[in-house]
Design a protein around this motif. Structure first.
Motif, PDB file in Angstrom:
ATOM      1  N   GLY A 252       0.725  -1.260   0.000  1.00  0.00           N
ATOM      2  CA  GLY A 252       0.000   0.000   0.000  1.00  0.00           C
ATOM      3  C   GLY A 252       0.748   1.301   0.000  1.00  0.00           C
ATOM      4  N   GLY A 253       0.006   2.372  -0.116  1.00  0.00           N
ATOM      5  CA  GLY A 253       0.554   3.716  -0.088  1.00  0.00           C
ATOM      6  C   GLY A 253       0.396   4.352   1.263  1.00  0.00           C
TER       7      GLY A 253
ATOM      8  N   VAL B 257       8.729   7.989   1.180  1.00  0.00           N
ATOM      9  CA  VAL B 257       7.297   7.795   1.374  1.00  0.00           C
ATOM     10  C   VAL B 257       6.656   9.155   1.616  1.00  0.00           C
ATOM     11  N   PRO B 258       5.540   9.481   0.963  1.00  0.00           N
ATOM     12  CA  PRO B 258       4.908  10.781   1.190  1.00  0.00           C
ATOM     13  C   PRO B 258       4.528  10.981   2.647  1.00  0.00           C
ATOM     14  N   ALA B 259       4.540  12.223   3.090  1.00  0.00           N
ATOM     15  CA  ALA B 259       4.167  12.538   4.470  1.00  0.00           C
ATOM     16  C   ALA B 259       2.687  12.287   4.690  1.00  0.00           C
ATOM     17  N   VAL B 260       2.345  11.985   5.940  1.00  0.00           N
ATOM     18  CA  VAL B 260       0.947  11.808   6.300  1.00  0.00           C
ATOM     19  C   VAL B 260       0.214  13.134   6.136  1.00  0.00           C
ATOM     20  N   SER B 261      -1.009  13.082   5.607  1.00  0.00           N
ATOM     21  CA  SER B 261      -1.796  14.295   5.409  1.00  0.00           C
ATOM     22  C   SER B 261      -1.943  15.063   6.711  1.00  0.00           C
ATOM     23  N   GLY B 262      -1.663  16.354   6.655  1.00  0.00           N
ATOM     24  CA  GLY B 262      -1.778  17.191   7.839  1.00  0.00           C
ATOM     25  C   GLY B 262      -0.589  17.070   8.763  1.00  0.00           C
ATOM     26  N   GLY B 263       0.445  16.298   8.384  1.00  0.00           N
ATOM     27  CA  GLY B 263       1.603  16.092   9.243  1.00  0.00           C
ATOM     28  C   GLY B 263       2.651  17.164   9.041  1.00  0.00           C
ATOM     29  N   PRO B 264       3.871  16.900   9.529  1.00  0.00           N
ATOM     30  CA  PRO B 264       4.940  17.879   9.444  1.00  0.00           C
ATOM     31  C   PRO B 264       5.376  18.090   8.012  1.00  0.00           C
TER      32      PRO B 264
ATOM     33  N   ARG C 298       9.781   0.316  27.108  1.00  0.00           N
ATOM     34  CA  ARG C 298       8.353  -0.005  27.208  1.00  0.00           C
ATOM     35  C   ARG C 298       7.522   0.850  26.250  1.00  0.00           C
ATOM     36  N   THR C 299       7.913   2.110  26.119  1.00  0.00           N
ATOM     37  CA  THR C 299       7.167   3.023  25.250  1.00  0.00           C
ATOM     38  C   THR C 299       8.152   3.953  24.553  1.00  0.00           C
ATOM     39  N   LEU C 300       7.651   4.629  23.528  1.00  0.00           N
ATOM     40  CA  LEU C 300       8.398   5.691  22.858  1.00  0.00           C
ATOM     41  C   LEU C 300       7.572   6.965  22.927  1.00  0.00           C
ATOM     42  N   ASP C 301       8.209   8.048  23.284  1.00  0.00           N
ATOM     43  CA  ASP C 301       7.512   9.324  23.424  1.00  0.00           C
ATOM     44  C   ASP C 301       7.364   9.992  22.059  1.00  0.00           C
ATOM     45  N   TRP C 302       6.706   9.293  21.158  1.00  0.00           N
ATOM     46  CA  TRP C 302       6.511   9.781  19.794  1.00  0.00           C
ATOM     47  C   TRP C 302       5.276  10.663  19.739  1.00  0.00           C
ATOM     48  N   THR C 303       5.381  11.816  19.102  1.00  0.00           N
ATOM     49  CA  THR C 303       4.240  12.728  18.977  1.00  0.00           C
ATOM     50  C   THR C 303       3.975  13.020  17.510  1.00  0.00           C
ATOM     51  N   GLY C 304       2.755  13.441  17.239  1.00  0.00           N
ATOM     52  CA  GLY C 304       2.387  13.768  15.876  1.00  0.00           C
ATOM     53  C   GLY C 304       1.961  12.540  15.101  1.00  0.00           C
ATOM     54  N   PRO C 305       1.876  12.671  13.784  1.00  0.00           N
ATOM     55  CA  PRO C 305       1.431  11.558  12.947  1.00  0.00           C
ATOM     56  C   PRO C 305       2.397  10.383  13.032  1.00  0.00           C
ATOM     57  N   PRO C 306       1.965   9.220  12.590  1.00  0.00           N
ATOM     58  CA  PRO C 306       2.851   8.051  12.591  1.00  0.00           C
ATOM     59  C   PRO C 306       4.108   8.293  11.760  1.00  0.00           C
TER      60      PRO C 306
ATOM     61  N   LEU D 295       6.828  -2.582  19.380  1.00  0.00           N
ATOM     62  CA  LEU D 295       6.966  -1.197  19.853  1.00  0.00           C
ATOM     63  C   LEU D 295       6.854  -0.234  18.684  1.00  0.00           C
ATOM     64  N   LEU D 296       7.477  -0.594  17.565  1.00  0.00           N
ATOM     65  CA  LEU D 296       7.400   0.259  16.381  1.00  0.00           C
ATOM     66  C   LEU D 296       6.066   0.084  15.649  1.00  0.00           C
ATOM     67  N   ALA D 297       5.604  -1.147  15.543  1.00  0.00           N
ATOM     68  CA  ALA D 297       4.340  -1.385  14.836  1.00  0.00           C
ATOM     69  C   ALA D 297       3.180  -0.666  15.503  1.00  0.00           C
ATOM     70  N   ASP D 298       3.233  -0.526  16.842  1.00  0.00           N
ATOM     71  CA  ASP D 298       2.162   0.156  17.566  1.00  0.00           C
ATOM     72  C   ASP D 298       2.047   1.629  17.188  1.00  0.00           C
ATOM     73  N   LEU D 299       3.104   2.198  16.606  1.00  0.00           N
ATOM     74  CA  LEU D 299       3.051   3.591  16.155  1.00  0.00           C
ATOM     75  C   LEU D 299       2.394   3.713  14.784  1.00  0.00           C
ATOM     76  N   ARG D 300       2.053   2.580  14.169  1.00  0.00           N
ATOM     77  CA  ARG D 300       1.388   2.517  12.867  1.00  0.00           C
ATOM     78  C   ARG D 300       2.190   3.220  11.762  1.00  0.00           C
ATOM     79  N   PRO D 301       3.470   2.865  11.622  1.00  0.00           N
ATOM     80  CA  PRO D 301       4.245   3.483  10.536  1.00  0.00           C
ATOM     81  C   PRO D 301       3.724   3.055   9.177  1.00  0.00           C
ATOM     82  N   LEU D 302       3.949   3.911   8.175  1.00  0.00           N
ATOM     83  CA  LEU D 302       3.542   3.527   6.823  1.00  0.00           C
ATOM     84  C   LEU D 302       4.356   2.352   6.317  1.00  0.00           C
ATOM     85  N   ARG D 303       5.627   2.303   6.667  1.00  0.00           N
ATOM     86  CA  ARG D 303       6.503   1.200   6.314  1.00  0.00           C
ATOM     87  C   ARG D 303       7.314   0.813   7.546  1.00  0.00           C
ATOM     88  N   LEU D 304       7.514  -0.463   7.736  1.00  0.00           N
ATOM     89  CA  LEU D 304       8.314  -0.958   8.853  1.00  0.00           C
ATOM     90  C   LEU D 304       9.355  -1.931   8.319  1.00  0.00           C
TER      91      LEU D 304
END
Length: 368
Positions: free
Chosen positions: A16-17, A40-47, A115-123, A140-149
């Motif tokens: 997918g895209g 990979v294109p940025a998430v809509s509305g992201g940075p 245990r966690t990552l202090d990730w903010t903003g879009p995936p 841990l990374l998959a839980d952030l829902r990245p476009l590609r892993l």
């Protein structure tokens, strides 16, 4: 020093895209790895800049062994912000690589997965597991829902399609092979760091570092003292370094060798000062630990004492300026509480002979 190169695994087609809309979205049915390094294109509305998140929340040596992979990602994604999840104290090292834009402080107890990552903003647009091969780091990374892993395959995370993991592979080669499977060229010899701007506090000294991440990787301090005595008898300056939690070990060595306070650099030096000390050293003598990798990064002669893990997994590049001492045998516990038998088979004369060989190499290079 490394074993045979494992076979390359062709990458399957990518999925997918980009995910668009609300950044809180259902996870994809399967996270697959990319066939190419196309941004990979940025998430809509992201940075404004898309982001690559790399997980390597380990120690100094681990980060330095991962430099070739980090630089490969930097080249593959020149328009992305490369964010490295690693302990905060390693931020200066990450900056020195030239491959990381920002550090996301992350660490787990005893080198475990955070245990966690202090990730903010879009995936993240891309997430890369340079931490390990287990489900904890994958998830841990998959839980952030990245476009590609990008990650190695594991039977407990069948939704992640990646290349196989080889337990006996050298650490530098492993992570470069992971990226190669995703169509990203990576050079495991791309290790050097720029020379520090800070002057060395002990130029030309031989640095002894008796500590390591576990007692099983610590050569007996009495033997370090014998080496220090012999070197000082030859007119060499010997200095001792130690981490923040290695004060007692350093104090024992200093007492046994009768070293002056001016030759003691304990307490965990800040990176710029430690880097300057190593870069200006005549040679570094240590076990299999971070300072050995720092010597490699600054092209400084080194003598590294291996056990319980063989140099085929963590050793320096095959170069005359790096001497490896190792008595082959069964693998031991790299996190054990007693000095590994393989280390105990290394004698003080072995270390002094290795340093003599480095002196001879210098003399040969200076000959008219």
């Amino acid at each position: 020093m490394t074993g045979p190169t494992p076979p390359r695994v062709p990458a399957p087609p990518s999925a997918g895209g980009p995910v668009t809309g609300d950044p809180v979205h259902p996870p994809p049915a399967a996270v697959t790895h990319a066939r190419s390094a196309a941004p990979v294109p940025a998430v809509s509305g992201g940075p404004a800049r898309p982001r690559v998140l790399v997980l390597r929340a380990l120690g100094l040596g681990d980060l330095l062994a991962g430099v070739p992979a980090l630089r490969a990602l930097r080249r593959a994604y020149p328009g992305h912000e490369v964010v490295l999840a690693t302990p905060a104290e390693l931020a200066p090292v990450a900056a020195a690589t030239g491959a990381v834009d920002r550090v996301l402080p992350a660490a787990g107890p005893g080198r475990t997965v955070p245990r966690t990552l202090d990730w903010t903003g879009p995936p993240p647009d891309v997430a890369v597991d340079l931490h390990g091969n287990g489900p904890p780091s994958h998830r841990l990374l998959a839980d952030l829902r990245p476009l590609r892993l990008m990650a190695f395959a594991h039977p407990q995370t069948p939704e992640i399609v990646g290349p196989p993991w080889y337990a006996d592979e050298h650490e530098r080669d492993r992570w470069c092979r992971l990226l190669t499977a995703y169509g990203i060229d990576a050079d495991p010899t791309d290790l050097l760091l720029p020379r520090p701007g800070t002057p060395s506090p002990a130029p030309g000294a031989i640095v002894l570092h008796p500590g390591a991440g576990a007692p099983s990787r610590c050569w007996p301090v009495e033997r370090y003292a014998t080496v220090a005595d012999a070197l000082r008898a030859r007119g060499r300056r010997v200095v001792v370094t130690g981490g923040a939690d290695e004060g007692d070990l350093v104090a024992r060595l200093v007492k046994l060798a009768g070293l002056p306070d001016t030759d003691v650099f304990a307490g965990g030096l800040p990176h710029d000062r430690l880097s300057a000390l190593v870069a200006g050293a005549r040679a570094v003598v240590s076990g299999d630990t971070g300072i050995a990798h720092l010597a490699v990064a600054h092209a400084v002669p080194s003598v590294t004492l291996f056990g319980p893990v063989p140099p085929s997994r963590w050793g320096p590049p095959d170069h005359p300026r790096h001497r490896v001492l190792w008595h082959p045998g069964p693998d031991g516990d790299p996190h054990g509480h007693e000095t590994d038998p393989a280390l105990l088979r290394i004698g003080t004369d072995d270390v002094l002979d290795a340093l003599d060989a480095l002196d001879a190499l210098d003399a040969l290079s200076e000959a008219p």
